[in-house]
Design an enzyme around this catalytic site. Structure first.
Site, PDB file in Angstrom:
ATOM      1  N   TYR A  18       0.819  -1.213   0.000  1.00  0.00           N
ATOM      2  CA  TYR A  18       0.000   0.000   0.000  1.00  0.00           C
ATOM      3  C   TYR A  18       0.861   1.274   0.000  1.00  0.00           C
ATOM      4  CZ  TYR A  18      -4.404  -2.462   0.642  1.00  0.00           C
ATOM      5  OH  TYR A  18      -5.511  -3.241   0.447  1.00  0.00           O
ATOM      6  N   ASP A 254     -16.625 -10.101  10.996  1.00  0.00           N
ATOM      7  CA  ASP A 254     -15.178  -9.910  10.869  1.00  0.00           C
ATOM      8  C   ASP A 254     -14.732  -8.873  11.891  1.00  0.00           C
ATOM      9  OD1 ASP A 254     -12.637  -9.135  10.250  1.00  0.00           O
ATOM     10  OD2 ASP A 254     -12.978  -8.860   8.105  1.00  0.00           O
ATOM     11  N   LYS A 283      -5.076  -9.463  14.319  1.00  0.00           N
ATOM     12  CA  LYS A 283      -4.435  -8.250  14.833  1.00  0.00           C
ATOM     13  C   LYS A 283      -4.208  -8.272  16.359  1.00  0.00           C
ATOM     14  CE  LYS A 283      -6.078  -5.429  10.991  1.00  0.00           C
ATOM     15  NZ  LYS A 283      -5.013  -4.738  10.285  1.00  0.00           N
TER      16      LYS A 283
HETATM   17  C1  LIG Z   1     -11.767  -5.931   9.016  1.00  0.00           C
HETATM   18  C2  LIG Z   1     -10.514  -6.543   8.455  1.00  0.00           C
HETATM   19  N1  LIG Z   1     -10.555  -7.802   8.021  1.00  0.00           N
HETATM   20  C3  LIG Z   1      -9.459  -8.413   7.536  1.00  0.00           C
HETATM   21  C4  LIG Z   1      -8.257  -7.739   7.447  1.00  0.00           C
HETATM   22  C5  LIG Z   1      -7.049  -8.419   6.871  1.00  0.00           C
HETATM   23  O1  LIG Z   1      -6.108  -8.687   7.852  1.00  0.00           O
HETATM   24  P1  LIG Z   1      -4.586  -8.930   7.447  1.00  0.00           P
HETATM   25  O2  LIG Z   1      -4.050  -7.620   6.992  1.00  0.00           O
HETATM   26  O3  LIG Z   1      -3.948  -9.413   8.705  1.00  0.00           O
HETATM   27  O4  LIG Z   1      -4.567  -9.945   6.364  1.00  0.00           O
HETATM   28  C6  LIG Z   1      -8.177  -6.420   7.893  1.00  0.00           C
HETATM   29  C7  LIG Z   1      -6.925  -5.673   7.821  1.00  0.00           C
HETATM   30  O5  LIG Z   1      -6.838  -4.492   8.040  1.00  0.00           O
HETATM   31  C8  LIG Z   1      -9.345  -5.790   8.397  1.00  0.00           C
HETATM   32  O6  LIG Z   1      -9.342  -4.520   8.806  1.00  0.00           O
END
Ligand SMILES: Cc1ncc(COP(=O)(O)O)c(C=O)c1O
Length: 440
Positions: A18, A254, A283
């Site tokens: 990014y 999610d 996270k």
């Molecule tokens: C709501 C959500 N789902 C999934 C992800 C993807 O996670 P990762 O970057 O660890 O693959 C993110 C990443 O920012 C997110 O904010």
């Protein structure tokens, strides 16, 4: 090594996520050598506040001794051992701990590496669930416009953001997209006092029309993060759960970004009092020091994977490092720390502080749609009048002044470590306000 030399090597060999290569190469970008609490330390000794918790994950700030020790101690005992066919104590304990703290009924954890791979696993679990119970036709998903669930192709299929994903559009799977709830520009001109999530009508229409082929509905509860910190009310989730129950659809929440106290409750679903069929975590699960994610499932979903004589229902999906003992030990230490710090009480005055500061900033900027939720605060710069460009300039200025933040289009936001003190938050807002003034 000299900073200039490292920057030169970086530009030659390192591909940043990014990140616009052209502008990045020309900039005097920081190279972080160490970090402590809310501070990142550049190789040239400069300290920079981490205003976005290193991509929304270092909930306890950097270099927390308890988390470091958990990694160190486990490293000496067992570094890796697969979860296919055998088990190990840390993954067992972690799945038990998660079952204790998650919304009731989510008793089973499937571990994955990062957020995106948790999304992939969840989509596959949902698809196979319906096949396990003999409803093979339920093989599509409903999601929200501008949702974000990761950058792998399955995740992008249900979480498309045009700017990020348009180049991959041709090979994405079909999903039905409901209009996002947009409180900042309510389609029904409602205020919080008379909002009944009327905007749910778009989701409702899709569910009524397509439910017979829908495996599940996936949403980021209460806050669409990457969409630009799009915060929406709990009634939306309550309506969604009701309709999913009525039409027998799996609800997939999610919480990779918003889980683990970020919104003021341990999990965002708790604000609405709902239990999804699948809950995605990542996270903050490990306090952000090592990658790990989890898909939590209800008994109903998990038990459908029990094989019987007529059918092999094994979930043929896994990652080499699924439930790694070191990351599991770290996640256990992080969960213990959330409890020990009494994190929900601990952040209460800080969430109030963020809310007030954001509101205050909002008064000074027209159309800035100030919004906050727990330990997240955001404002928007008027897109019609160069908001995106100004947001980038603002972040550049903030960095020069010692605060690292990244814009989401024309949205500027803070997502600080949960353990930031009021004084530290005050410092972040001070720099933010100064940066806003400077880029007027
Ligand atoms: C709501 C959500 N789902 C999934 C992800 C993807 O996670 P990762 O970057 O660890 O693959 C993110 C990443 O920012 C997110 O904010």
């Amino acid at each position: 090594m000299q900073k200039k030399y490292l920057q030169c090597l970086d530009s030659r060999h390192l591909w940043h996520p990014y990140t616009n290569i052209n502008t990045f190469e020309k900039s005097n970008f920081p190279i972080i050598k160490s970090a402590n609490g809310i501070y990142l330390y550049d190789v040239d000794g400069k300290s920079i506040i981490d205003g976005i918790s290193s991509w929304w994950c270092v909930n306890f700030g950097h270099s927390h001794p308890k988390l470091i020790n958990a990694i160190k101690n486990q490293t000496e005992i067992l570094q890796h051992s697969i979860l296919g066919g055998i088990s190990h104590p840390n993954a067992i304990k972690l799945s038990e701990e998660l079952a204790k703290i998650a919304p009731q009924g989510l008793n089973h954890s499937f571990f994955a590496g990062d957020g995106s791979s948790a999304t992939e696993a969840a989509l596959k679990i949902a698809l196979q669930y319906w096949q396990n119970i003999g409803a093979d036709n339920k093989n599509k998903f409903i999601c929200l416009e501008n949702g974000y669930h990761g950058d792998t192709l399955g995740a992008v299929s249900v979480g498309y953001i045009d700017k990020f994903h348009k180049n991959f559009r041709s090979i994405l799977s079909k999903a039905y997209r409901a209009k996002s709830p947009r409180c900042t520009e309510c389609r029904y001109k409602k205020r919080p006092s008379d909002c009944n999530a009327q905007c749910f009508d778009s989701m409702e229409k899709l569910i009524l029309k397509h439910h017979s082929q829908i495996a599940g509905v996936i949403v980021e509860p209460l806050c669409q993060g990457a969409a630009g910190i799009n915060i929406y009310p709990k009634i939306y989730l309550q309506k969604l759960q009701k309709l999913c129950d009525k039409y027998n659809l799996l609800l997939i929440a999610d919480e990779i970004a918003v889980g683990f106290a970020r919104t003021g409750k341990m999990f965002a679903c708790e604000h609405a009092g709902i239990t999804p069929d699948l809950l995605l975590l990542g996270k903050g699960l490990t306090g952000g020091y090592l990658p790990m994610s989890a898909v939590m499932a209800t008994d109903k979903v998990y038990n459908s994977f029990r094989c019987d004589e007529s059918k092999d229902k094994t979930f043929y999906h896994g990652h080499t490092f699924t439930g790694n003992p070191i990351t599991s030990a770290l996640a256990l230490a992080a969960i213990a720390l959330y409890k020990e710090l009494n994190i929900l009480d601990e952040i209460k005055p800080k969430t109030e502080f963020i809310r007030k500061e954001i509101e205050e900033i909002g008064k000074d900027i027209s159309n800035s749609h100030p919004r906050s939720l727990g330990m997240i605060g955001a404002i928007e710069l008027d897109e019609q009048h160069g908001g995106n460009i100004r947001a980038k300039e603002l972040c550049k200025y903030a960095l020069k002044s010692g605060l690292f933040i990244r814009p989401l289009g024309s949205v500027i936001y803070l997502w600080p470590p949960l353990t930031s003190t009021i004084e530290e938050l005050d410092r972040m807002f001070h720099i933010l306000k100064k940066s806003i003034q400077k880029t007027k």
